[in-house]
Each structure stands twice: as C-alpha cells, then as structure tokens.
Enzyme design. Sequence first.
Site, PDB file in Angstrom:
ATOM      1  N   ASN A 157      55.727 -45.156   8.029  1.00  0.00           N
ATOM      2  CA  ASN A 157      55.256 -46.155   7.066  1.00  0.00           C
ATOM      3  C   ASN A 157      54.703 -45.573   5.781  1.00  0.00           C
ATOM      4  OD1 ASN A 157      53.074 -45.291   8.760  1.00  0.00           O
ATOM      5  ND2 ASN A 157      51.866 -46.930   7.855  1.00  0.00           N
TER       6      ASN A 157
ATOM      7  N   CYS B  33      48.911 -49.366   8.895  1.00  0.00           N
ATOM      8  CA  CYS B  33      48.122 -49.597  10.121  1.00  0.00           C
ATOM      9  C   CYS B  33      46.834 -50.344   9.825  1.00  0.00           C
ATOM     10  CB  CYS B  33      47.784 -48.262  10.749  1.00  0.00           C
ATOM     11  SG  CYS B  33      46.840 -47.250   9.631  1.00  0.00           S
TER      12      CYS B  33
HETATM   13  N1  NAD Z   1      46.254 -45.444  12.736  1.00  0.00           N
HETATM   14  C1  NAD Z   1      46.993 -44.977  11.751  1.00  0.00           C
HETATM   15  O1  NAD Z   1      46.517 -44.258  10.845  1.00  0.00           O
HETATM   16  C2  NAD Z   1      48.458 -45.325  11.713  1.00  0.00           C
HETATM   17  C3  NAD Z   1      49.160 -44.982  10.570  1.00  0.00           C
HETATM   18  C4  NAD Z   1      50.519 -45.312  10.522  1.00  0.00           C
HETATM   19  C5  NAD Z   1      51.169 -45.959  11.564  1.00  0.00           C
HETATM   20  N2  NAD Z   1      50.447 -46.283  12.664  1.00  0.00           N
HETATM   21  C6  NAD Z   1      51.086 -46.995  13.747  1.00  0.00           C
HETATM   22  O2  NAD Z   1      52.432 -46.478  13.947  1.00  0.00           O
HETATM   23  C7  NAD Z   1      53.307 -47.547  14.307  1.00  0.00           C
HETATM   24  C8  NAD Z   1      54.492 -47.575  13.373  1.00  0.00           C
HETATM   25  O3  NAD Z   1      54.964 -46.267  13.123  1.00  0.00           O
HETATM   26  P1  NAD Z   1      56.164 -45.690  13.997  1.00  0.00           P
HETATM   27  O4  NAD Z   1      57.119 -46.776  14.386  1.00  0.00           O
HETATM   28  O5  NAD Z   1      56.705 -44.473  13.329  1.00  0.00           O
HETATM   29  O6  NAD Z   1      55.412 -45.239  15.302  1.00  0.00           O
HETATM   30  P2  NAD Z   1      56.100 -44.513  16.537  1.00  0.00           P
HETATM   31  O7  NAD Z   1      55.006 -44.337  17.489  1.00  0.00           O
HETATM   32  O8  NAD Z   1      57.328 -45.190  16.974  1.00  0.00           O
HETATM   33  O9  NAD Z   1      56.561 -43.076  15.954  1.00  0.00           O
HETATM   34  C9  NAD Z   1      55.625 -42.228  15.353  1.00  0.00           C
HETATM   35  C10 NAD Z   1      56.136 -40.809  15.485  1.00  0.00           C
HETATM   36  O10 NAD Z   1      56.143 -40.459  16.863  1.00  0.00           O
HETATM   37  C11 NAD Z   1      57.422 -39.954  17.234  1.00  0.00           C
HETATM   38  N3  NAD Z   1      57.589 -40.252  18.646  1.00  0.00           N
HETATM   39  C12 NAD Z   1      58.070 -41.392  19.212  1.00  0.00           C
HETATM   40  N4  NAD Z   1      58.057 -41.290  20.565  1.00  0.00           N
HETATM   41  C13 NAD Z   1      57.545 -40.048  20.857  1.00  0.00           C
HETATM   42  C14 NAD Z   1      57.265 -39.329  22.062  1.00  0.00           C
HETATM   43  N5  NAD Z   1      57.507 -39.854  23.259  1.00  0.00           N
HETATM   44  N6  NAD Z   1      56.739 -38.072  21.974  1.00  0.00           N
HETATM   45  C15 NAD Z   1      56.483 -37.518  20.762  1.00  0.00           C
HETATM   46  N7  NAD Z   1      56.733 -38.144  19.579  1.00  0.00           N
HETATM   47  C16 NAD Z   1      57.252 -39.388  19.642  1.00  0.00           C
HETATM   48  C17 NAD Z   1      58.355 -40.655  16.305  1.00  0.00           C
HETATM   49  O11 NAD Z   1      59.585 -39.950  16.206  1.00  0.00           O
HETATM   50  C18 NAD Z   1      57.570 -40.619  15.006  1.00  0.00           C
HETATM   51  O12 NAD Z   1      57.710 -39.360  14.394  1.00  0.00           O
HETATM   52  C19 NAD Z   1      52.481 -48.807  14.213  1.00  0.00           C
HETATM   53  O13 NAD Z   1      51.998 -49.140  15.493  1.00  0.00           O
HETATM   54  C20 NAD Z   1      51.300 -48.419  13.332  1.00  0.00           C
HETATM   55  O14 NAD Z   1      50.156 -49.181  13.578  1.00  0.00           O
HETATM   56  C21 NAD Z   1      49.098 -45.980  12.771  1.00  0.00           C
HETATM   57  O1  2VS Z   2      49.170 -46.756   7.992  1.00  0.00           O
HETATM   58  C1  2VS Z   2      48.068 -46.227   8.083  1.00  0.00           C
HETATM   59  C2  2VS Z   2      47.391 -45.631   6.990  1.00  0.00           C
HETATM   60  C3  2VS Z   2      46.597 -44.570   7.147  1.00  0.00           C
HETATM   61  C4  2VS Z   2      45.944 -44.031   5.993  1.00  0.00           C
HETATM   62  C5  2VS Z   2      45.323 -42.817   6.006  1.00  0.00           C
HETATM   63  O2  2VS Z   2      45.319 -42.030   7.075  1.00  0.00           O
HETATM   64  C6  2VS Z   2      44.619 -42.312   4.808  1.00  0.00           C
HETATM   65  O3  2VS Z   2      44.477 -43.039   3.800  1.00  0.00           O
HETATM   66  O4  2VS Z   2      44.205 -41.133   4.870  1.00  0.00           O
END
Ligand code: NAD
Ligand code: 2VS
Length: 483
Positions: free
Chosen positions: A153, A285
């Site tokens: 994202n 997120c």
């Molecule tokens: N808290 C935060 O700062 C934050 C920030 C961005 C996104 N997110 C969350 O991420 C999600 C969306 O992003 P996404 O679809 O890329 O997430 P995702 O969990 O599908 O993938 C994230 C990363 O993990 C890898 N991955 C997937 N399965 C794995 C496994 N079994 N072992 C190791 N790596 C693995 C993916 O290839 C990718 O690089 C949403 O739920 C969002 O809330 C959280």
């Molecule tokens: O999608 C989630 C965004 C996270 C943002 C940060 O980790 C940051 O602003 O440092």
Amino acid sequence: MDILKSYINGEFVDSGEYFDNINPVNGEVIAGIAEADEAMINHAISSARKALYGPWSQLSVNERSALLHKVADRMAEREQEFIDAEIADTGKSLFQVKTIDIPRGTANFRFFADQVKYQGGESFVTETANGEKALNYSVNKPLGVVAVISPWNLPLLLATWKIAPALACGNCVILKPSEETSSTAVLLAQVMDEVGMPKGVFNLILGRGKAVGDKLTSAPGIDAVTFTGASATGKQIMKSVAETVKPISFELGGKNAAIVFAHADIAKAIAGITRSSFTNCGQVCLCTEKVYVHRSLFTPFLEGLKQAAENIKIGYPLEQDVFMGPLVSRLHQQKVLAYYQLAREEGAEVVTGGGVPVFNDERDNGCFIQPTILTGLEDEARVNQEEIFGPVCHVSIFDDEAEVINRVNNTPYGLAASIWTEHLTQAHRVAAQIEVGLVWVNTWFLRDLRAPFGGVKLSGIGREGGEHSLAFYSEPSNICIKI
Ligand SMILES: NC(=O)c1ccc[n+]([C@@H]2O[C@H](COP(=O)([O-])OP(=O)(O)OC[C@H]3O[C@@H](n4cnc5c(N)ncnc54)[C@H](O)[C@@H]3O)[C@@H](O)[C@H]2O)c1
Ligand SMILES: O=C/C=C/C=C(\O)C(=O)O
C-alpha cells in the site's frame, strides 16, 4: 519487456521463473518479475551473514550515518524514477506519490542516519554488600541479519521505514517487498549499489509471500523479522519464526474509528475524515472505516461527507486534481466489492458509491472503485468488525462519551483513531481511553518520526519510530568490570 530482478550480494540475479507486474490503472502487464528460488534465498542469507563480519562491521556509527545520507541523496537525485515506478505499480495519484510516498522514503533514511548518532547506553557503579565494587555498562550491537517484509500500500515508505533503522544499527537486511509492488524496491537496490553499500549488507528478494516470504522467515540464518501487512499473515509468520525464536516487530491490520463529538468543528471534521477514509483509495492501515457522530451533528455531517466523497476526482495518476486512483489489484478490487455487497446483505443504507466508476476507456480494465459511505448497520455487523482496506466508511450515531468509547474499543484491532472536538479536556480524556497505538485529534496521519508507532491487539507487536526503532534493531549487551 522489463524484468525486475532480485539483488543478492551486490548482483542483480534472474531466476528464469517469472510472474506479471500489472498496472492497476488499465490492467496491462508492465513488467515481468523474476521470482527468487530457494538457492537465491539461501545465497542472500549466506551473503548477509558474511557481510555482518566484513567491512560493514568496521564502520563507525558516523560512517554508517554518512552512507545512509548518501542513499538519501541518491534517492533524491533519482526522485522522478521513484515517482514513475511507484505510480506504475500502484496507480496512485501523482499528488500523493510526490507528497507522501517518495519524500518519506528519503526522509526515513535521513531521520535514522541522524537518530542513530544519539543512541546511548547505560552505566552503573555497583557496590555490593560485601564491599566489592564494579562498573556495569551496556553496549549496543546489531541484531544480525534482519528480514524486512513489506506490503503494497505504501511500498517505498514502509520498506524504508524498516530498512533505514536496521542498517543504521549495523544490521544486514534482506528485503522482501510485496509481489504487487516491486519496482521501487528494485530502484532502491540500484541506489544501494551506486552508493557503494558493501556487498551483502542490503539484499532484495522478489517473489510471492507464501512461496518466498515463508522460506525467509523460517530460515535459521535470519536473526529477526520485521513485518508490515495483514494480521492473518502476521499469525502465519509468528508460527514460522517460532522454531528459531526470532525477535519480531509487527505492524498489522486495523479497523480504525473516527469520533465526531458535539463540540467538533464540523467543516474540519468532514475534511479530515474525507482524507482519513479515502486517501490512497482507503489503502492505508491508518484509514478510517468506522465514523461515530454525535446525534446533534449526524445529519449535517453525513450530508457534508457525502458531498465531499462525490466531489473526489477519480482518474489517471497524472491527471490534474486526481485524489483517488485504483485499488492495487483486481483481486483486491473484488475483495472490496464483496464487502460492498455484504454491506447491502447486512442491511446497510448506501449513502453514496457502492460500485465501480465507468470511464468508457482503458480504465474500465483497471481496478477502480467508488468511494463509499454506509450507514444503518449495527456495530456487530461484519462490515463494522472486519478490515476492508478500501475507500469505504460506515457512519453511526452516538449519544454520550462513555457509550462511544466502549463502541470504538469493541474490536479485535487496536491501531489508530481520530477524535474531532474543540473541547480540549474532552480530547485528552477520550484519547487516553481508546485502546489503540495511535490517536490523532483534529488531524490525521500527521507524523513525527520520533514518536512510537504501532498497534495493539491484532494490529501489531512492538513500536517503531525514533528510539523505539533503535531499541528493536539493536541488542544491548551488559559488561561488568570489577573495580
Ligand atoms: N500496521 C501497518 O503499519 C500496516 C501498514 C500497511 C499495511 N498493513 C496491513 O497490510 C494489509 C495489506 O497489505 P498486504 O496485502 O500487502 O498484506 P499481506 O499480509 O498480504 O502481505 C504483506 C507482505 O507479506 C508477504 N507475505 C504474505 N504471506 C506471507 C507469509 N506466509 N510469510 C512471509 N511473508 C508473507 C507478502 O508477500 C507481502 O510482502 C492490510 O491488512 C493492512 O492493514 C498494515
Ligand atoms: O498503511 C500504513 C501506514 C503506515 C505508516 C507508517 O508506518 C509511517 O508513517 O511511518
């Protein structure tokens, strides 16, 4: 067609196994991604382990800091390439990429290049009961080889938010970016190469999560995992690292609320919640998916938010005044549309949106979706409990403070919240009671990189930001000298 390759021990490596990199604006294939195989993953790990004890370990903090500033300088010189690459992978608006994604990618390196110079230790003069004396002091050592697994994202922002402090603390890094968004990661590897980062200190492994990520997190040669992504994935990674007892830092999913109190500046709240619900097509997120409005403001707020959502310009990334591009992929578009359908089935009123925009051009082959506002559902509805990660929010009425605090906390997530009120005491009182890691008052996504960042419950483990990042990416060692 361009092929995006992994970067291992200072070399770009092709694997011969490819999958498509798709432009979500029009569904066209823009590049091939060479997925790393097991041999490449093992080579990255062995190279990183070797680099831990090479020239990299001889650099002083100031020398590491200077090298990270050189990374930032080179990223700034290549800014336009980073902008073009991030837009190609995500379809985001030029406005967002130029004001958020790329500047933060560079800022993350500059911030931690400076922050690490202020990392101190502890010391104590010890006097024992039998009159012995000793000096106890701590030194900070790197964790070792850190696997950075980042989401699609905010690709560059979130990868560098972890890579920068990990390198600043003397670790070696293996980055596994999301398979949806590998382009800026490849540019970053080129920059590392250009600035003379010692071979094996920074490595890039391209590929899908389950296939590649899992091999990385479970490998004995990986000393720590820092992960940003879905909570469900976090659970998988926890299982994967358990066997080798690695330290983990998790930034996971959220189901974030905004609370509009009776004392809110309604215009500010409408503008702020439009941003917090629809920025990056709702793919942040920290985005708002649940809005609670005091009964006295509900009608004018809902009307104002509806107008604001309907005024959002959706379109090509480079189009003037475009605020929202497409979702990142067809799969994700289908997931969000399924939640729009579920909302109807659960009895929601669709105030605006609920479908896909029609352009009558190539964009109809893309992954666009309408910003959507819902109302009329109970808090327990799935749409109000599950993270959707799209441009959608549900608006509910509340009557009193205690009620809304309980309702906002009634979620398995605990990442972020925003509070809209001009009543200062109320803002402080309520903010302290919301069970999240991050609360914004009368603003949203305003970031101080020194502040602790992270979530509770299903939203994460640990905090990063400022000294919290240095603490995670270092191992303090205590030395006791008899005096
Ligand atoms: N808290 C935060 O700062 C934050 C920030 C961005 C996104 N997110 C969350 O991420 C999600 C969306 O992003 P996404 O679809 O890329 O997430 P995702 O969990 O599908 O993938 C994230 C990363 O993990 C890898 N991955 C997937 N399965 C794995 C496994 N079994 N072992 C190791 N790596 C693995 C993916 O290839 C990718 O690089 C949403 O739920 C969002 O809330 C959280
Ligand atoms: O999608 C989630 C965004 C996270 C943002 C940060 O980790 C940051 O602003 O440092």
